[in-house]
Design a protein around this motif. Structure first.
Motif, short mmCIF file in Angstrom:
data_model
loop_
_atom_site.label_atom_id
_atom_site.label_comp_id
_atom_site.label_asym_id
_atom_site.label_seq_id
_atom_site.Cartn_x
_atom_site.Cartn_y
_atom_site.Cartn_z
N HIS A 1 51.56 4.18 -24.23
CA HIS A 1 51.42 3.74 -22.84
C HIS A 1 52.81 3.35 -22.35
O HIS A 1 53.49 2.53 -22.97
N VAL A 2 53.25 3.94 -21.26
CA VAL A 2 54.55 3.62 -20.68
C VAL A 2 54.33 2.61 -19.57
O VAL A 2 53.76 2.94 -18.52
N ALA A 3 54.77 1.38 -19.80
CA ALA A 3 54.65 0.34 -18.79
C ALA A 3 55.68 0.58 -17.69
O ALA A 3 56.71 1.23 -17.91
N ILE A 4 55.43 0.04 -16.51
CA ILE A 4 56.38 0.18 -15.41
C ILE A 4 57.69 -0.49 -15.81
O ILE A 4 57.71 -1.61 -16.31
N ALA B 1 62.69 5.45 -12.90
CA ALA B 1 62.86 5.33 -14.35
C ALA B 1 61.54 5.54 -15.08
O ALA B 1 61.49 6.23 -16.10
N THR B 2 60.47 4.96 -14.57
CA THR B 2 59.16 5.13 -15.20
C THR B 2 58.75 6.60 -15.20
O THR B 2 58.31 7.14 -16.22
N ILE C 1 50.62 10.63 -23.71
CA ILE C 1 50.66 9.50 -22.78
C ILE C 1 49.22 9.04 -22.56
O ILE C 1 48.33 9.84 -22.28
N ALA C 2 48.99 7.74 -22.70
CA ALA C 2 47.63 7.20 -22.61
C ALA C 2 47.63 5.92 -21.80
O ALA C 2 48.68 5.31 -21.55
N SER C 3 46.44 5.52 -21.40
CA SER C 3 46.30 4.23 -20.70
C SER C 3 46.48 3.11 -21.72
O SER C 3 46.43 3.32 -22.92
N LEU D 1 55.38 1.22 -24.55
CA LEU D 1 56.82 1.32 -24.36
C LEU D 1 57.22 0.40 -23.22
O LEU D 1 56.81 0.60 -22.07
N LEU D 2 58.00 -0.64 -23.53
CA LEU D 2 58.47 -1.60 -22.55
C LEU D 2 59.95 -1.34 -22.31
O LEU D 2 60.74 -1.35 -23.25
N THR D 3 60.31 -1.12 -21.07
CA THR D 3 61.68 -0.72 -20.74
C THR D 3 62.23 -1.58 -19.62
O THR D 3 61.50 -1.95 -18.70
N THR D 4 63.53 -1.85 -19.70
CA THR D 4 64.23 -2.60 -18.65
C THR D 4 65.48 -1.83 -18.25
O THR D 4 66.29 -1.46 -19.10
#
Length: 170
Positions: free
Chosen positions: A38-41, A55-56, A71-73, A81-84
């Motif tokens: 899951h790709v977080a915003i 970026a998201t 990619i899943a909910s 995946l937490l990204t800054t």
């Protein structure tokens, strides 16, 4: 009879080069249990507007193109995946011939800090790192539009580096 034997022997000899080959991905051993992400915003620590959304989308596109992870909910993912987006640097790549302080071309570099955490236990970090993406763009009368266009390209390069680290380990 001897012809078939000789052919079989030659075929076995040539096929021995494929012994260690296996189908499927070659993801890192510590991520073998992760099949969906899951790709977080993306959190945006910069002043660039709409950078988090770009970026998201870039990260999701890079992971989808790679194909190692689905990619899943958040409810159905093995990891999150937490990204800054924490920094955007500009550097002069080329100046005007008559005035060295006036830029004609700039280089943009974006920095993404990311961590892949277990979806069931968010305190367990599976992988983390920093990825960068660079691009160059010309300074034109509408500098804001040029920066936004360059930002998308730099984020694409940084996102490909994130996907590469997650899928291949390097």
């Amino acid at each position: 009879m001897i012809g078939r034997f000789l052919f079989s022997l030659l075929l076995a000899l040539f096929m021995s080069g494929c012994v260690g080959y296996g189908l499927g991905g070659a993801k890192p051993a510590h991520l073998a249990a992760v099949h969906s992400v899951h790709v977080a915003i993306v959190r945006n620590d910069t002043q660039m507007p709409r950078a988090a959304a770009h970026a998201t989308n870039s990260i999701i596109d890079a992971l989808t193109r790679d194909g190692t992870y689905r990619i899943a909910s958040v409810d159905h993912a093995d990891a999150r995946l937490l990204t800054t987006l924490h920094n955007i640097n500009y550097r002069q790549a080329r100046s005007a011939q008559v005035d060295i302080l006036r830029s004609e071309e700039l280089e943009m570099e974006v920095f993404l800090n990311w961590s892949l955490v277990d979806a069931r236990n968010p305190t367990r970090v599976l992988a983390q790192g920093e990825s960068r993406g660079k691009t160059r763009f010309f300074v034109d009368p509408n500098l804001q539009t040029a920066r936004q266009t360059a930002l998308i390209d730099a984020l694409k390069r940084a996102s490909e580096a994130v996907a590469s680290r997650l899928a291949d380990g390097f």
